[in-house]
Design a protein around this motif. Structure first.
Motif, short mmCIF file in Angstrom:
data_model
loop_
_atom_site.label_atom_id
_atom_site.label_comp_id
_atom_site.label_asym_id
_atom_site.label_seq_id
_atom_site.Cartn_x
_atom_site.Cartn_y
_atom_site.Cartn_z
N THR A 94 -6.48 -0.15 -5.15
CA THR A 94 -6.36 -1.18 -4.13
C THR A 94 -7.70 -1.49 -3.48
O THR A 94 -7.75 -2.10 -2.41
CB THR A 94 -5.34 -0.76 -3.05
N THR A 95 -8.79 -1.04 -4.11
CA THR A 95 -10.13 -1.29 -3.58
C THR A 95 -10.82 -2.39 -4.38
O THR A 95 -10.87 -2.33 -5.60
CB THR A 95 -10.99 -0.01 -3.64
N LEU A 117 -15.77 -9.96 4.17
CA LEU A 117 -15.18 -10.00 2.83
C LEU A 117 -13.81 -9.32 2.81
O LEU A 117 -12.88 -9.80 2.17
CB LEU A 117 -16.11 -9.35 1.82
N LEU A 118 -13.69 -8.19 3.53
CA LEU A 118 -12.40 -7.51 3.56
C LEU A 118 -11.35 -8.38 4.24
O LEU A 118 -10.22 -8.50 3.76
CB LEU A 118 -12.52 -6.17 4.28
N GLN A 119 -11.73 -9.04 5.33
CA GLN A 119 -10.78 -9.91 6.01
C GLN A 119 -10.34 -11.05 5.09
O GLN A 119 -9.18 -11.47 5.11
CB GLN A 119 -11.43 -10.47 7.29
N ASN A 126 -2.72 -6.92 -2.99
CA ASN A 126 -2.98 -5.58 -3.51
C ASN A 126 -4.30 -4.99 -3.05
O ASN A 126 -4.78 -4.03 -3.64
CB ASN A 126 -2.94 -5.61 -5.03
N ILE A 127 -4.92 -5.54 -2.02
CA ILE A 127 -6.24 -5.07 -1.60
C ILE A 127 -6.18 -4.51 -0.19
O ILE A 127 -5.73 -5.16 0.74
CB ILE A 127 -7.29 -6.21 -1.70
N ASP A 128 -6.67 -3.27 -0.04
CA ASP A 128 -6.73 -2.59 1.25
C ASP A 128 -8.14 -2.20 1.65
O ASP A 128 -8.36 -1.72 2.76
CB ASP A 128 -5.89 -1.31 1.22
N ALA A 129 -9.10 -2.35 0.74
CA ALA A 129 -10.45 -1.86 1.02
C ALA A 129 -11.46 -2.62 0.17
O ALA A 129 -11.11 -3.23 -0.84
CB ALA A 129 -10.54 -0.36 0.73
N VAL A 130 -12.73 -2.59 0.61
CA VAL A 130 -13.82 -3.12 -0.21
C VAL A 130 -14.89 -2.05 -0.37
O VAL A 130 -15.06 -1.17 0.50
CB VAL A 130 -14.47 -4.39 0.41
N ARG A 131 -15.59 -2.11 -1.49
CA ARG A 131 -16.76 -1.25 -1.70
C ARG A 131 -17.88 -2.15 -2.25
O ARG A 131 -17.77 -2.67 -3.36
CB ARG A 131 -16.44 -0.12 -2.67
N SER A 142 -18.60 1.00 2.09
CA SER A 142 -17.14 1.04 1.93
C SER A 142 -16.47 0.77 3.26
O SER A 142 -16.92 1.25 4.31
CB SER A 142 -16.70 2.40 1.38
N LEU A 143 -15.40 0.02 3.21
CA LEU A 143 -14.64 -0.29 4.42
C LEU A 143 -13.18 -0.47 4.03
O LEU A 143 -12.86 -1.20 3.10
CB LEU A 143 -15.17 -1.57 5.07
N THR A 144 -12.29 0.23 4.73
CA THR A 144 -10.86 0.12 4.48
C THR A 144 -10.18 -0.59 5.63
O THR A 144 -10.72 -0.67 6.75
CB THR A 144 -10.21 1.51 4.31
N TYR A 145 -8.98 -1.08 5.36
CA TYR A 145 -8.21 -1.72 6.41
C TYR A 145 -7.91 -0.74 7.54
O TYR A 145 -7.96 -1.07 8.72
CB TYR A 145 -6.92 -2.30 5.84
N GLN A 146 -7.63 0.51 7.18
CA GLN A 146 -7.37 1.51 8.22
C GLN A 146 -8.59 1.72 9.10
O GLN A 146 -8.47 1.95 10.30
CB GLN A 146 -6.94 2.84 7.57
N GLU A 147 -9.78 1.65 8.52
CA GLU A 147 -11.00 1.79 9.32
C GLU A 147 -11.18 0.61 10.25
O GLU A 147 -11.69 0.75 11.36
CB GLU A 147 -12.21 1.93 8.40
N LEU A 148 -10.75 -0.56 9.83
CA LEU A 148 -10.76 -1.71 10.74
C LEU A 148 -9.89 -1.41 11.95
O LEU A 148 -10.25 -1.65 13.10
CB LEU A 148 -10.24 -2.96 10.04
N LEU A 149 -8.72 -0.84 11.68
CA LEU A 149 -7.80 -0.54 12.77
C LEU A 149 -8.35 0.57 13.66
O LEU A 149 -8.25 0.53 14.88
CB LEU A 149 -6.44 -0.13 12.21
#
Length: 425
Positions: A94-95, A117-119, A126-131, A142-149
């Motif tokens: 999902t990255t 880009l993640l937003q 199917n995407i929750d993170a970017v690298r 690297s940045l995940t949706y959970q890290e945004l939260l």
């Protein structure tokens, strides 16, 4: 120092904005591209968006990145990756993995780009993170949706992302969905997820109870879960694993038991349900572009055939019919369905003559069949699997290059499917 402080504030504001504006998939062809604002606004936040038209067919990571890079940032914003060139873009689970080349950029600038880009990419289901692999920085950003939260300072309500799986519109695979909710206690999540799932797979079914013990989640459902189930192996399988795969997204759950009205559920019309059903990744819709789709026809009762959709890896661009036949020959069992081809059978060749598919198999195809019923089921299995491809209208089976001698002579004329072969849908 002042410039660095402003950049840090911008990045934090971008992250907080993302917390408040979790992207939802557009209902039509419109798609939002997110860019950082040149000036932070207390009312409008630090991200601005522009809307583009993007068809469902073009909604993949590479195509979306090309659209993003070609876009001109709207007034009051700037392009987060201006001057970079896209080397590649692909999915790992999902990255979204995206690698750039071009002018070097600071770590702060790269993180701002990652947030934008993640937003943008989170609109894909199917995407929750970017690298990001970026010029001048040795380690990927690297940045995940959970890290945004988690970037929330506490001034905003805490949110969390619930991942769950429902049957796709074609009834072939499980489609991964994401739902953003107010943060909840750990013990509340399984019940919430199940209520969410039942709206998709069996709205009349009531959740009677949930118990989690030693990693096993026992789900007690009302009788409507069975009585309202569509009569097909694949529908049963997707309904069951919609629940299993969704619950096992939670780290404290490793397996699922099904109960109906307080008693263990051991089987449905076609599918067996042993205790401790574990996650089945193969039922999740493939994300890899090298995966091709096929439908295998196997049996659940040694008489009728059931459909088993599958995604087959095909990095070398082989004939998908050959891959499907090899998969069918090697199929053993899954959830009460089993393969029909005798053990030891190998494919010698497969060729097309017009719309006729001609298959040559080794002698084990005949010698491994114990009786005429097994021969009949094996032939039906191959014919149905091949005729599921659009360009195949009939199938001829050879054994060691010769017309086979079956125990029932008329079987050599069975080359097209008949409705009577299949379990009721």
């Amino acid at each position: 120092m002042k410039h660095r402080l402003c950049s840090l504030l911008l990045l934090l504001s971008l992250l907080l904005t993302a917390c408040q504006t979790k992207t939802q998939s557009p209902a039509d062809d419109s798609f939002a591209l997110y860019f950082p604002r040149t000036q932070v606004s207390m009312t409008d936040g630090s991200m601005t968006k522009m809307t583009v038209e993007l068809s469902e067919e073009d909604r993949n990571i590479k195509q979306l990145m090309e659209v993003y890079m070609a876009a001109i940032a709207p007034k009051g914003a700037y392009h987060a990756i201006e001057g970079w060139m896209l080397d590649n873009a692909y999915l790992e689970g999902t990255t979204a993995v995206i690698n750039f080349s071009g002018p070097e950029m600071s770590s702060l600038q790269a993180n701002v780009a990652a947030a934008c880009l993640l937003q943008t990419l989170m609109q894909l289901p199917n995407i929750d993170a970017v690298r990001l692999g970026v010029p001048g920085i040795s380690q990927p950003i690297s940045l995940t949706y959970q890290e945004l939260l988690l970037s929330d300072t506490g001034m905003l309500p805490q949110k969390e992302s619930i991942v769950y799986y429902v049957p796709d519109e074609y009834g072939r695979f499980l489609s991964r969905q994401r739902h953003t909710v107010e943060a909840m206690e750990l013990q509340e999540k399984p019940g919430y997820v199940l209520q969410l799932l039942l709206k998709h797979i069996s709205e009349e079914t009531r959740l009677l109870g949930i118990v989690i013990e030693n990693g096993i989640c026992t789900v007690n459902l009302s009788s409507e879960f069975v009585s309202n189930m569509p009569r097909s192996f694949q529908a049963e399988r997707l309904s069951v694993y919609s629940i299993v795969n969704s619950l096992t997204e939670m780290t404290e759950i490793t397996a699922v038991d099904f109960w109906i009205e307080g008693a263990p559920l051991q089987e449905l019309s076609f599918m067996e349900l042993p205790a401790g059903l574990q996650r089945k990744e193969s039922l999740i819709a493939p994300l890899d572009t090298n995966v091709e789709h096929a439908t295998l026809y196997v049996s659940c009762d040694a008489e009728r055939l059931v459909a088993l959709p599958c995604g087959l890896q095909n990095p070398e661009g082989k004939d998908i019919k050959e891959l499907a036949l090899q998969e069918l020959i090697g199929f053993e069992s899954a959830d009460g369905a089993f393969g029909c081809i005798p053990e030891g059978t190998r494919m010698l060749s497969l060729r097309m003559e017009g719309n006729a598919c001609i298959i040559d198999l080794t002698g084990e195809f005949l010698s491994g069949c114990k009786n005429s019923q097994q021969e009949l089921l094996a032939v039906k299995s191959i014919v149905a699997t091949m005729c599921a491809f659009e360009n195949v209208s009939s199938v001829e089976i050879l054994v060691e290059g010769l017309e086979p001698t079956y125990q029932v002579n008329w079987l050599k004329n069975v080359r097209q499917t008949e409705l009577s072969w299949f379990a009721e849908g």
